[in-house]
Design an enzyme around this catalytic site. Structure first.
Site, mmCIF file in Angstrom:
data_model
loop_
_atom_site.group_PDB
_atom_site.id
_atom_site.type_symbol
_atom_site.label_atom_id
_atom_site.label_comp_id
_atom_site.label_asym_id
_atom_site.label_seq_id
_atom_site.Cartn_x
_atom_site.Cartn_y
_atom_site.Cartn_z
ATOM 1 N N GLU A 4 -12.267 -12.546 4.369
ATOM 2 C CA GLU A 4 -10.864 -12.121 4.260
ATOM 3 C C GLU A 4 -10.222 -12.036 5.641
ATOM 4 O OE1 GLU A 4 -8.271 -11.896 2.851
ATOM 5 O OE2 GLU A 4 -8.251 -10.843 0.940
ATOM 6 N N ASP A 5 -8.894 -12.140 5.661
ATOM 7 C CA ASP A 5 -8.170 -11.969 6.916
ATOM 8 C C ASP A 5 -8.051 -10.498 7.286
ATOM 9 O OD1 ASP A 5 -6.494 -11.468 4.767
ATOM 10 O OD2 ASP A 5 -4.846 -12.720 5.456
ATOM 11 N N ASP B 217 -6.435 -3.923 3.982
ATOM 12 C CA ASP B 217 -5.389 -2.927 4.186
ATOM 13 C C ASP B 217 -5.681 -1.767 3.232
ATOM 14 O OD1 ASP B 217 -2.879 -1.960 5.156
ATOM 15 O OD2 ASP B 217 -1.777 -2.967 3.592
ATOM 16 N N PHE C 18 1.863 -3.436 10.842
ATOM 17 C CA PHE C 18 1.957 -4.801 10.318
ATOM 18 C C PHE C 18 1.649 -5.810 11.413
ATOM 19 C CE2 PHE C 18 3.990 -8.614 8.555
ATOM 20 C CZ PHE C 18 3.377 -8.625 7.321
ATOM 21 N N ARG D 256 1.567 -17.940 10.473
ATOM 22 C CA ARG D 256 0.126 -18.156 10.279
ATOM 23 C C ARG D 256 -0.458 -19.054 11.367
ATOM 24 N NH1 ARG D 256 -1.092 -16.296 5.108
ATOM 25 N NH2 ARG D 256 0.378 -16.767 3.443
HETATM 26 P P1 IMP Z 1 -4.852 -4.936 0.495
HETATM 27 O O1 IMP Z 1 -5.035 -5.381 -0.930
HETATM 28 O O2 IMP Z 1 -3.826 -3.814 0.579
HETATM 29 O O3 IMP Z 1 -6.128 -4.571 1.196
HETATM 30 O O4 IMP Z 1 -4.158 -6.096 1.288
HETATM 31 C C1 IMP Z 1 -4.794 -7.248 1.467
HETATM 32 C C2 IMP Z 1 -3.845 -8.391 1.680
HETATM 33 O O5 IMP Z 1 -2.531 -7.984 2.097
HETATM 34 C C3 IMP Z 1 -4.370 -9.235 2.806
HETATM 35 O O6 IMP Z 1 -5.272 -10.216 2.344
HETATM 36 C C4 IMP Z 1 -3.108 -9.821 3.398
HETATM 37 O O7 IMP Z 1 -2.762 -11.010 2.721
HETATM 38 C C5 IMP Z 1 -2.054 -8.770 3.152
HETATM 39 N N1 IMP Z 1 -1.845 -7.909 4.335
HETATM 40 C C6 IMP Z 1 -2.254 -6.632 4.512
HETATM 41 N N2 IMP Z 1 -1.883 -6.157 5.692
HETATM 42 C C7 IMP Z 1 -1.220 -7.154 6.321
HETATM 43 C C8 IMP Z 1 -0.611 -7.283 7.617
HETATM 44 O O8 IMP Z 1 -0.604 -6.375 8.474
HETATM 45 N N3 IMP Z 1 -0.040 -8.486 7.889
HETATM 46 C C9 IMP Z 1 -0.032 -9.526 6.998
HETATM 47 N N4 IMP Z 1 -0.605 -9.452 5.797
HETATM 48 C C10 IMP Z 1 -1.191 -8.283 5.438
HETATM 49 MG MG MG Z 2 -5.216 -12.292 2.271
#
Ligand code: IMP
Ligand code: MG
Length: 182
Positions: free
Chosen positions: A102-103, A106, A155, A168
């Protein structure tokens, strides 16, 4: 490195490309040690994890495979909370040592959904590698096995991470500059 501007927001340089690449190489070497004698399957979560997954895969001196899935859950700078289905899984995970790439983690909502879906396919093992991790934002029990950088609840864009599809292709990572906002 200069500031970047997208959607009227200002971003300042945060993690330089050479730092990212050095950390990716370290993780690749760690994975090669941890999976010695095995043939792990890297599963990249598109779109955001693509640069990290490909660089990590190339940095792992081991016979391994890579595959790509998609699961979108995010729009703009706030989580929609809507998590869609896993798409694009074509190979069998039965008995495989899977490393989910994963990138960013969050809230962890996306990871929880991915893990529960992939576990249904009976992998022999399932680990998580994430480039970025926001521990303060986490609202689920998710313990990533390989973390590039722990970051604050801010962010981030660049190196795969987007703002509404843009940024990206930046090689460095940038952070939202809240002070610069009008
Ligand atoms: P989560 O489900 O809240 O953990 O978020 C995961 C997804 O939200 C990641 O795979 C990203 O695509 C997106 N995301 C979360 N934080 C950021 C950020 O700071 N910048 C850009 N994308 C984010
Ligand atoms: Mg993602």
């Amino acid at each position: 490195m200069n500031r970047k501007s997208y959607q009227g927001l200002t971003f300042r340089p945060y993690i330089e490309s050479n730092q990212i690449q050095a950390r990716v190489r370290e993780i690749g070497e760690q994975i090669a040690k941890d999976y010695e004698g095995k043939y792990p399957l890297f599963i990249c979560v598109l779109n955001g994890a693509a640069p990290f997954a490909v660089d990590l895969f190339r940095s792992t001196p081991l016979d391994a495979e890579i595959s790509f899935i998609r699961l979108k859950s995010y729009e703009g700078t706030g989580s929609t909370g809507k998590v869609k289905e896993v798409m694009g899984l074509t190979e069998s995970l039965e008995g495989r040592d899977v490393i989910l790439i994963e990138d960013i983690i969050d809230t962890g909502n996306t990871m929880v959904k991915l893990l529960s879906d992939l576990r249904l396919h009976n992998p022999a093992s399932l680990r998580i590698a994430t480039l970025l991790f926001k521990p303060e934002a986490l609202i689920n029990e998710v313990n990533p096995d390989y973390v590039g950088f722990e970051i604050p609840k801010k962010f981030i864009i660049g190196y795969g991470l987007d703002i509404d599809g843009f940024a990206r292709n930046l090689n460095d990572i940038y952070i939202l500059d809240e002070e610069a906002e009008a």
